[in-house]
Design a protein around this motif. Sequence first.
Motif, mmCIF file in Angstrom:
data_model
loop_
_atom_site.group_PDB
_atom_site.id
_atom_site.type_symbol
_atom_site.label_atom_id
_atom_site.label_comp_id
_atom_site.label_asym_id
_atom_site.label_seq_id
_atom_site.Cartn_x
_atom_site.Cartn_y
_atom_site.Cartn_z
ATOM 1 N N GLY A 53 -4.974 4.108 -14.524
ATOM 2 C CA GLY A 53 -5.046 4.480 -13.126
ATOM 3 C C GLY A 53 -5.380 3.259 -12.291
ATOM 4 N N PHE A 54 -5.075 3.333 -11.005
ATOM 5 C CA PHE A 54 -5.387 2.261 -10.060
ATOM 6 C C PHE A 54 -6.154 2.845 -8.897
ATOM 7 N N TYR A 55 -7.046 2.026 -8.325
ATOM 8 C CA TYR A 55 -7.783 2.499 -7.160
ATOM 9 C C TYR A 55 -7.734 1.500 -6.017
ATOM 10 N N HIS A 56 -7.884 2.066 -4.816
ATOM 11 C CA HIS A 56 -7.890 1.309 -3.565
ATOM 12 C C HIS A 56 -9.232 1.496 -2.898
ATOM 13 N N PHE A 57 -9.916 0.393 -2.559
ATOM 14 C CA PHE A 57 -11.190 0.451 -1.843
ATOM 15 C C PHE A 57 -10.887 0.628 -0.357
ATOM 16 N N LEU A 58 -11.212 1.819 0.152
ATOM 17 C CA LEU A 58 -10.831 2.223 1.508
ATOM 18 C C LEU A 58 -11.764 1.644 2.563
ATOM 19 N N HIS A 59 -11.174 1.112 3.635
ATOM 20 C CA HIS A 59 -11.902 0.655 4.812
ATOM 21 C C HIS A 59 -11.603 1.614 5.959
ATOM 22 N N PRO A 60 -12.446 1.653 6.972
ATOM 23 C CA PRO A 60 -12.138 2.481 8.136
ATOM 24 C C PRO A 60 -10.915 1.932 8.885
ATOM 25 N N GLY A 61 -10.110 2.822 9.448
ATOM 26 C CA GLY A 61 -8.988 2.439 10.295
ATOM 27 C C GLY A 61 -7.729 2.042 9.551
ATOM 28 N N HIS A 62 -6.604 2.075 10.264
ATOM 29 C CA HIS A 62 -5.309 1.630 9.736
ATOM 30 C C HIS A 62 -4.968 2.319 8.403
ATOM 31 N N ILE A 63 -5.128 3.613 8.355
ATOM 32 C CA ILE A 63 -5.014 4.361 7.102
ATOM 33 C C ILE A 63 -3.600 4.310 6.523
ATOM 34 N N LYS A 64 -2.583 4.512 7.342
ATOM 35 C CA LYS A 64 -1.215 4.463 6.811
ATOM 36 C C LYS A 64 -0.877 3.078 6.284
ATOM 37 N N GLU A 65 -1.343 2.044 6.969
ATOM 38 C CA GLU A 65 -1.111 0.676 6.495
ATOM 39 C C GLU A 65 -1.823 0.442 5.172
ATOM 40 N N GLN A 66 -3.048 0.940 5.036
ATOM 41 C CA GLN A 66 -3.781 0.782 3.775
ATOM 42 C C GLN A 66 -3.073 1.519 2.641
ATOM 43 N N ALA A 67 -2.589 2.716 2.920
ATOM 44 C CA ALA A 67 -1.890 3.484 1.877
ATOM 45 C C ALA A 67 -0.630 2.755 1.433
ATOM 46 N N ALA A 68 0.125 2.214 2.384
ATOM 47 C CA ALA A 68 1.333 1.463 2.040
ATOM 48 C C ALA A 68 0.979 0.213 1.247
ATOM 49 N N HIS A 69 -0.088 -0.460 1.651
ATOM 50 C CA HIS A 69 -0.545 -1.653 0.933
ATOM 51 C C HIS A 69 -0.907 -1.287 -0.516
ATOM 52 N N PHE A 70 -1.555 -0.152 -0.702
ATOM 53 C CA PHE A 70 -1.950 0.288 -2.036
ATOM 54 C C PHE A 70 -0.743 0.571 -2.926
ATOM 55 N N VAL A 71 0.174 1.382 -2.450
ATOM 56 C CA VAL A 71 1.295 1.754 -3.316
ATOM 57 C C VAL A 71 2.238 0.581 -3.565
ATOM 58 N N GLU A 72 2.309 -0.352 -2.626
ATOM 59 C CA GLU A 72 3.157 -1.533 -2.818
ATOM 60 C C GLU A 72 2.433 -2.660 -3.546
ATOM 61 N N THR A 93 -20.149 -0.137 6.818
ATOM 62 C CA THR A 93 -19.311 0.912 7.386
ATOM 63 C C THR A 93 -18.661 1.713 6.266
ATOM 64 N N ALA A 94 -18.096 2.846 6.634
ATOM 65 C CA ALA A 94 -17.352 3.668 5.681
ATOM 66 C C ALA A 94 -16.289 4.441 6.432
ATOM 67 N N ALA A 95 -15.177 4.676 5.773
ATOM 68 C CA ALA A 95 -14.130 5.519 6.350
ATOM 69 C C ALA A 95 -14.693 6.930 6.532
#
Length: 192
Positions: A53-72, A93-95
């Motif tokens: 499995g892979f994980y993405h450390f989420l930051h607040p804001g720009h959620i669609k960009e973060q999701a695209a960055h993760f899958v790519e 901070t936290a999302a």
Amino acid sequence: MIKGYDVSVFQDANFPTAGISFAFIKGTEGRSYVNPKQKEQAAHARAAGLVVGFYHFLHPGHIKEQAAHFVEGSASIEHDMLVVDWETNPDGTAASCAEKDSFIAEVRRLRGSHHKVGLYCNRDFWRHRDTTGNAGDFLWIAEYGVTAGKPNIHSKWVFHQYTDRPLDTNVSVYTSKAELVAFAGGINGVKN
């Protein structure tokens, strides 16, 4: 219960695999960070026959960009589990819960048909910051200082991170790797 590790840039690409059945690897963070060791870590896990499995450390804001960055940006292949790591960032901070939910939805939209999409968070986030109970396809709960497989929550969970010694160590509710492979839908890109 079966055991597994989660690793990031702080661990060697050849982390120990004896006695474990799965490995979660940090893929990305925010909108730009990519774990430079993830490809080697994933290759090592796959060579040992582990469910990955892979994980993405989420930051607040720009959620669609973060999701695209993760899958790519993650080295995932078909049937690898994909996870949002929802916790406090180094800057304090936290999302939000809504952002966590949006990230899960966007990763599902981008890759959900070939991947289980889940949530990693600690007990405090799950019990006090989460307002929707949305963990996607599975919950990976972190709670230290308790017996492995006995987190203090009533919700259904699939993975429990219970210690960081010698590595971040987890157990799964599944009693065999075969059960976990069936849950993930396959292993190493091969459909179950």
